[in-house]
Design a protein around this motif. Structure first.
Motif, PDB file in Angstrom:
ATOM      1  N   TRP A 123      25.155  53.813  27.013  1.00 50.74           N
ATOM      2  CA  TRP A 123      25.007  54.167  28.426  1.00 50.74           C
ATOM      3  C   TRP A 123      26.253  53.773  29.206  1.00 50.74           C
ATOM      4  O   TRP A 123      26.906  52.765  28.926  1.00 50.74           O
ATOM      5  CB  TRP A 123      23.803  53.457  29.042  1.00 50.74           C
ATOM      6  N   GLY A 124      26.565  54.567  30.198  1.00 54.22           N
ATOM      7  CA  GLY A 124      27.635  54.258  31.133  1.00 54.22           C
ATOM      8  C   GLY A 124      27.407  55.033  32.412  1.00 54.22           C
ATOM      9  O   GLY A 124      26.668  56.032  32.418  1.00 54.22           O
ATOM     10  N   PRO A 125      28.013  54.609  33.517  1.00 54.15           N
ATOM     11  CA  PRO A 125      27.795  55.298  34.798  1.00 54.15           C
ATOM     12  C   PRO A 125      28.116  56.789  34.756  1.00 54.15           C
ATOM     13  O   PRO A 125      27.525  57.563  35.516  1.00 54.15           O
ATOM     14  CB  PRO A 125      28.732  54.548  35.753  1.00 54.15           C
ATOM     15  N   SER A 126      29.030  57.187  33.864  1.00 57.73           N
ATOM     16  CA  SER A 126      29.418  58.600  33.791  1.00 57.73           C
ATOM     17  C   SER A 126      28.686  59.362  32.695  1.00 57.73           C
ATOM     18  O   SER A 126      28.897  60.570  32.525  1.00 57.73           O
ATOM     19  CB  SER A 126      30.932  58.708  33.556  1.00 57.73           C
ATOM     20  N   MET A 127      27.805  58.690  31.943  1.00 58.06           N
ATOM     21  CA  MET A 127      27.120  59.338  30.815  1.00 58.06           C
ATOM     22  C   MET A 127      25.822  59.993  31.291  1.00 58.06           C
ATOM     23  O   MET A 127      25.107  59.420  32.132  1.00 58.06           O
ATOM     24  CB  MET A 127      26.814  58.319  29.724  1.00 58.06           C
ATOM     25  N   PRO A 162      18.667  60.845  30.861  1.00 53.33           N
ATOM     26  CA  PRO A 162      18.375  59.776  29.903  1.00 53.33           C
ATOM     27  C   PRO A 162      18.936  59.983  28.501  1.00 53.33           C
ATOM     28  O   PRO A 162      18.633  59.197  27.609  1.00 53.33           O
ATOM     29  CB  PRO A 162      16.854  59.771  29.862  1.00 53.33           C
ATOM     30  N   ALA A 163      19.731  61.017  28.271  1.00 55.05           N
ATOM     31  CA  ALA A 163      20.208  61.304  26.921  1.00 55.05           C
ATOM     32  C   ALA A 163      20.935  60.123  26.303  1.00 55.05           C
ATOM     33  O   ALA A 163      20.799  59.840  25.108  1.00 55.05           O
ATOM     34  CB  ALA A 163      21.133  62.530  26.949  1.00 55.05           C
ATOM     35  N   PHE A 164      21.709  59.396  27.102  1.00 59.78           N
ATOM     36  CA  PHE A 164      22.459  58.249  26.596  1.00 59.78           C
ATOM     37  C   PHE A 164      21.884  56.914  27.092  1.00 59.78           C
ATOM     38  O   PHE A 164      22.539  55.888  27.014  1.00 59.78           O
ATOM     39  CB  PHE A 164      23.938  58.375  26.994  1.00 59.78           C
ATOM     40  N   GLY A 165      20.665  56.957  27.601  1.00 61.70           N
ATOM     41  CA  GLY A 165      20.011  55.738  28.055  1.00 61.70           C
ATOM     42  C   GLY A 165      19.774  55.743  29.551  1.00 61.70           C
ATOM     43  O   GLY A 165      20.245  56.626  30.276  1.00 61.70           O
ATOM     44  N   ILE A 166      19.020  54.763  29.988  1.00 59.02           N
ATOM     45  CA  ILE A 166      18.682  54.590  31.404  1.00 59.02           C
ATOM     46  C   ILE A 166      19.031  53.163  31.800  1.00 59.02           C
ATOM     47  O   ILE A 166      18.794  52.226  31.044  1.00 59.02           O
ATOM     48  CB  ILE A 166      17.185  54.857  31.652  1.00 59.02           C
ATOM     49  N   ASP A 167      19.574  52.993  32.986  1.00 62.72           N
ATOM     50  CA  ASP A 167      20.008  51.671  33.430  1.00 62.72           C
ATOM     51  C   ASP A 167      18.853  50.897  34.077  1.00 62.72           C
ATOM     52  O   ASP A 167      18.642  50.958  35.287  1.00 62.72           O
ATOM     53  CB  ASP A 167      21.171  51.814  34.422  1.00 62.72           C
ATOM     54  N   ARG A 188      28.585  41.259  42.785  1.00 66.37           N
ATOM     55  CA  ARG A 188      29.699  42.093  42.327  1.00 66.37           C
ATOM     56  C   ARG A 188      29.549  42.358  40.834  1.00 66.37           C
ATOM     57  O   ARG A 188      29.082  41.494  40.100  1.00 66.37           O
ATOM     58  CB  ARG A 188      31.032  41.419  42.643  1.00 66.37           C
ATOM     59  N   GLU A 189      29.974  43.535  40.409  1.00 69.61           N
ATOM     60  CA  GLU A 189      29.794  43.942  39.023  1.00 69.61           C
ATOM     61  C   GLU A 189      31.146  44.196  38.352  1.00 69.61           C
ATOM     62  O   GLU A 189      32.056  44.734  38.967  1.00 69.61           O
ATOM     63  CB  GLU A 189      28.965  45.228  38.943  1.00 69.61           C
ATOM     64  N   ILE A 190      31.236  43.821  37.087  1.00 74.63           N
ATOM     65  CA  ILE A 190      32.360  44.176  36.223  1.00 74.63           C
ATOM     66  C   ILE A 190      31.743  44.860  35.011  1.00 74.63           C
ATOM     67  O   ILE A 190      30.938  44.267  34.298  1.00 74.63           O
ATOM     68  CB  ILE A 190      33.164  42.938  35.780  1.00 74.63           C
ATOM     69  N   ARG A 191      32.116  46.112  34.768  1.00 70.21           N
ATOM     70  CA  ARG A 191      31.454  46.899  33.730  1.00 70.21           C
ATOM     71  C   ARG A 191      32.423  47.296  32.609  1.00 70.21           C
ATOM     72  O   ARG A 191      33.536  47.760  32.879  1.00 70.21           O
ATOM     73  CB  ARG A 191      30.856  48.174  34.321  1.00 70.21           C
ATOM     74  N   PHE A 192      31.968  47.123  31.383  1.00 71.21           N
ATOM     75  CA  PHE A 192      32.601  47.725  30.216  1.00 71.21           C
ATOM     76  C   PHE A 192      31.518  48.569  29.565  1.00 71.21           C
ATOM     77  O   PHE A 192      30.772  48.115  28.711  1.00 71.21           O
ATOM     78  CB  PHE A 192      33.139  46.642  29.276  1.00 71.21           C
TER      79      PHE A 192
END
Length: 211
Positions: free
Chosen positions: A146-150, A153-158, A177-181
């Motif tokens: 999963w990622g913000p641009s994916m 629900p095909a690649f998951g749900i946050d 604050r968020e740091i995302r990989f």
């Protein structure tokens, strides 16, 4: 002195979420070596079961009722664990996504400490009110697919960042604050994305310090 509670949710020492949070902490210490960092490694920490006595103790508090001896013992244990959380000025959480949500040990920890009269109160008219004041949080977040641009629900749900932010907000922490990989596996340049997340963590620390 500023106190940071650094919560490591992954049982893997090599976890990327931990590495990103480590970079943030290291950058903070470069600015102020006197910052106190309390590391809570949930894989190694002894956490009590949130059993029937603890549930009954919680409901007694909500109902403004007296606790019996077993419930009082259970509640005292909850208070002792929650006080470590309450004492911090800033929370740094290194959290990988597990099955769309958070690792079970972190959920167990939250279920133990997120209690009425400690982190929140409830008003029948206006709802929940957080009891934590003047605190902030930094979330180091990773996920495999999963990622913000994916597409979802095909690649998951946050249910990962959304749950953490909702929990912290309910406790009274409104600076998050968020740091995302994300994603880490389905990623055309995982090494570059990881380095970018580390750089973001360092820049965030340099820009905001502990405030």
């Amino acid at each position: 002195m500023t106190n940071i509670l650094y919560i490591q949710a992954s049982p893997r020492p090599e976890a990327k979420s931990t590495a990103i949070a480590d970079a943030y902490i290291a950058a903070l210490r470069e600015q102020d070596p006197n910052i106190a960092v309390d590391v809570l490694d949930l894989a190694a920490e002894r956490l009590p079961e949130f059993d029937g006595n603890k549930v009954a103790a919680k409901m007694a508090v909500i109902g403004d009722q007296d606790q019996n001896a077993r419930q009082k013992t259970a509640w005292d244990e909850i208070i002792s664990i929650a006080q470590r959380f309450i004492a911090a000025d800033q929370y740094v959480l290194a959290v990988p996504m597990w099955n769309g949500g958070i690792p079970y040990r972190l959920k167990q920890y939250i279920d133990v400490i997120h209690q009425p009269g400690l982190l929140w109160t409830l008003d029948a008219t206006t709802g929940y009110h957080g009891l934590l004041k003047n605190k902030s949080a930094v979330l180091a977040l990773t996920s495999g697919a999963w990622g913000p641009s994916m597409p979802s629900p095909a690649f998951g749900i946050d249910h990962h960042s959304t749950y953490l932010k909702a929990w912290l907000n309910q406790a009274g922490v409104d600076i998050i604050r968020e740091i995302r990989f994300q994603p880490t596996i389905i990623n055309s340049d995982p090494e570059g994305s990881f380095k970018a997340a580390v750089a973001e963590a360092q820049e965030l620390a340099m820009g905001i310090g502990v405030y």
